[in-house]
Scaffold this motif. Sequence first.
Motif, mmCIF file in Angstrom:
data_model
loop_
_atom_site.group_PDB
_atom_site.id
_atom_site.type_symbol
_atom_site.label_atom_id
_atom_site.label_comp_id
_atom_site.label_asym_id
_atom_site.label_seq_id
_atom_site.Cartn_x
_atom_site.Cartn_y
_atom_site.Cartn_z
ATOM 1 N N LYS A 164 0.820 -1.210 0.000
ATOM 2 C CA LYS A 164 0.000 0.000 0.000
ATOM 3 C C LYS A 164 0.854 1.260 0.000
ATOM 4 N N GLN A 165 2.127 1.133 0.386
ATOM 5 C CA GLN A 165 3.003 2.306 0.410
ATOM 6 C C GLN A 165 3.735 2.548 -0.912
ATOM 7 N N TRP A 170 -3.128 1.399 -8.863
ATOM 8 C CA TRP A 170 -4.214 2.313 -8.497
ATOM 9 C C TRP A 170 -5.547 1.629 -8.717
ATOM 10 N N TRP A 181 -10.931 7.828 -8.627
ATOM 11 C CA TRP A 181 -9.632 7.182 -8.400
ATOM 12 C C TRP A 181 -9.286 7.317 -6.929
ATOM 13 N N LEU A 182 -8.982 6.233 -6.279
ATOM 14 C CA LEU A 182 -8.553 6.295 -4.887
ATOM 15 C C LEU A 182 -7.052 6.576 -4.865
ATOM 16 N N GLU A 183 -6.650 7.412 -3.915
ATOM 17 C CA GLU A 183 -5.237 7.775 -3.808
ATOM 18 C C GLU A 183 -4.810 7.668 -2.363
ATOM 19 N N GLY A 184 -3.750 6.909 -2.126
ATOM 20 C CA GLY A 184 -3.271 6.677 -0.770
ATOM 21 C C GLY A 184 -1.937 7.356 -0.539
ATOM 22 N N ALA A 185 -0.887 6.551 -0.519
ATOM 23 C CA ALA A 185 0.435 7.055 -0.154
ATOM 24 C C ALA A 185 1.198 7.550 -1.372
ATOM 25 N N THR A 186 2.016 8.585 -1.153
ATOM 26 C CA THR A 186 3.010 8.972 -2.150
ATOM 27 C C THR A 186 4.136 7.933 -2.113
ATOM 28 N N ALA A 187 4.307 7.237 -3.217
ATOM 29 C CA ALA A 187 5.262 6.116 -3.222
ATOM 30 C C ALA A 187 6.699 6.622 -3.151
ATOM 31 N N ALA B 9 -3.607 6.478 -13.872
ATOM 32 C CA ALA B 9 -4.765 6.765 -13.033
ATOM 33 C C ALA B 9 -5.305 8.172 -13.320
ATOM 34 N N ARG B 10 -5.464 9.001 -12.290
ATOM 35 C CA ARG B 10 -6.107 10.298 -12.527
ATOM 36 C C ARG B 10 -5.245 11.226 -13.377
ATOM 37 N N THR B 50 2.509 15.620 -4.515
ATOM 38 C CA THR B 50 2.123 14.289 -4.015
ATOM 39 C C THR B 50 2.524 13.148 -4.944
ATOM 40 N N SER B 52 4.859 10.619 -7.453
ATOM 41 C CA SER B 52 6.191 10.035 -7.545
ATOM 42 C C SER B 52 6.560 9.996 -9.018
ATOM 43 N N TYR B 59 12.148 4.024 -9.727
ATOM 44 C CA TYR B 59 11.819 5.262 -9.028
ATOM 45 C C TYR B 59 12.975 6.244 -9.149
ATOM 46 N N PRO B 77 -0.461 9.320 -6.028
ATOM 47 C CA PRO B 77 -0.387 8.445 -4.842
ATOM 48 C C PRO B 77 -1.050 7.102 -5.125
ATOM 49 N N VAL B 78 -0.399 6.049 -4.631
ATOM 50 C CA VAL B 78 -0.804 4.689 -5.018
ATOM 51 C C VAL B 78 -1.953 4.192 -4.132
ATOM 52 N N SER B 79 -2.699 3.226 -4.653
ATOM 53 C CA SER B 79 -3.831 2.680 -3.894
ATOM 54 C C SER B 79 -4.035 1.202 -4.182
ATOM 55 N N GLY B 80 -2.918 0.472 -4.219
ATOM 56 C CA GLY B 80 -3.015 -0.966 -4.427
ATOM 57 C C GLY B 80 -3.506 -1.687 -3.170
#
Lengths: 204, 81
Positions: A164-165, A170, A181-187, B9-10, B50, B52, B59, B77-80
């Motif tokens: 998740k980090q 996505w 679009w769900l957005e969590g952590a900045t990788a 994504a977005r 925000t 990457s 990266y 930002p990722v959401s896996g």
Amino acid sequence: MNIRRPGLQTWRHEPEPHLKMRPTYKVRPHPTMRHTSGGYTGLMSVPLVAITTAALDLAALVAEVSSGDAGGHGAIATFTGLVRHHNLGRTVLFLEYEAYEPLAVRALERIVAEARDTWPGARLAVHHRIGRLELGEASIIIAAASPHRDDAFAACRYTIERVKQIVPIWKREHFEGGQVWLEGATADPDDNDARQTAYRIACA
Amino acid sequence: MRVTVRLFARLRDLAGAGELVRDLSTPATVQTVWRSLVADFPPLAEYERTMSVAVNAEYARMNAEVTDGDEIAFLPPVSGG
């Protein structure tokens, strides 16, 4: 940029047309099993990390982390992430996952290596599904084998937290009334604070 | 030089394309590529703090140099999971 091993069977899946993904996923036939047609089945051994549009097979993953070490592992912990029908008050219809596939595979490999460094006896595998997923379907499966249960549970939990980090995947939630679009952590794989957070959660 | 830009994504939705080709003068960094993108697609700017970035599926940082033929990816930002 896919996992390459010499002499492999190649199994191609059809990606969602609008997703720019590399459609090759390699599966190595298990030496003791006769190869049968089809892709992602319990009859074949599977790579330790994978991004795939195919339905996930936890039994195959467990077999893979168990292989070649009968009796050496005293425990296998597994995690399966499922598509939920409610999220943040919204009624979810389905999810659509997208990955930057070559980097996602590398990020998964990195997580497996981190876990191996942290719990040296552990053997880990993780597969993430992409494309359209219906309610109740598995989006991610993780198997962690270890001589002892504490390490198996911890390595398994660490892996999902790190996914998740830092893994470039996505999900777009299609819900009653719209999509987002769900957005969590900045990788940032070099962010040690994030890594420590995952470790603390894993060992809580 | 010419680089390929990948958007996900977005970011892909905002630009209306997942893959773009950009011609740049050398030397250039990931930041150069990003500025040229934002000039064409101003809504992307909201992701500057925000996102990457990756160069050739590794990266990287905004100040990384890019060379002809590179693939530059901008990742929200990722959401896996």
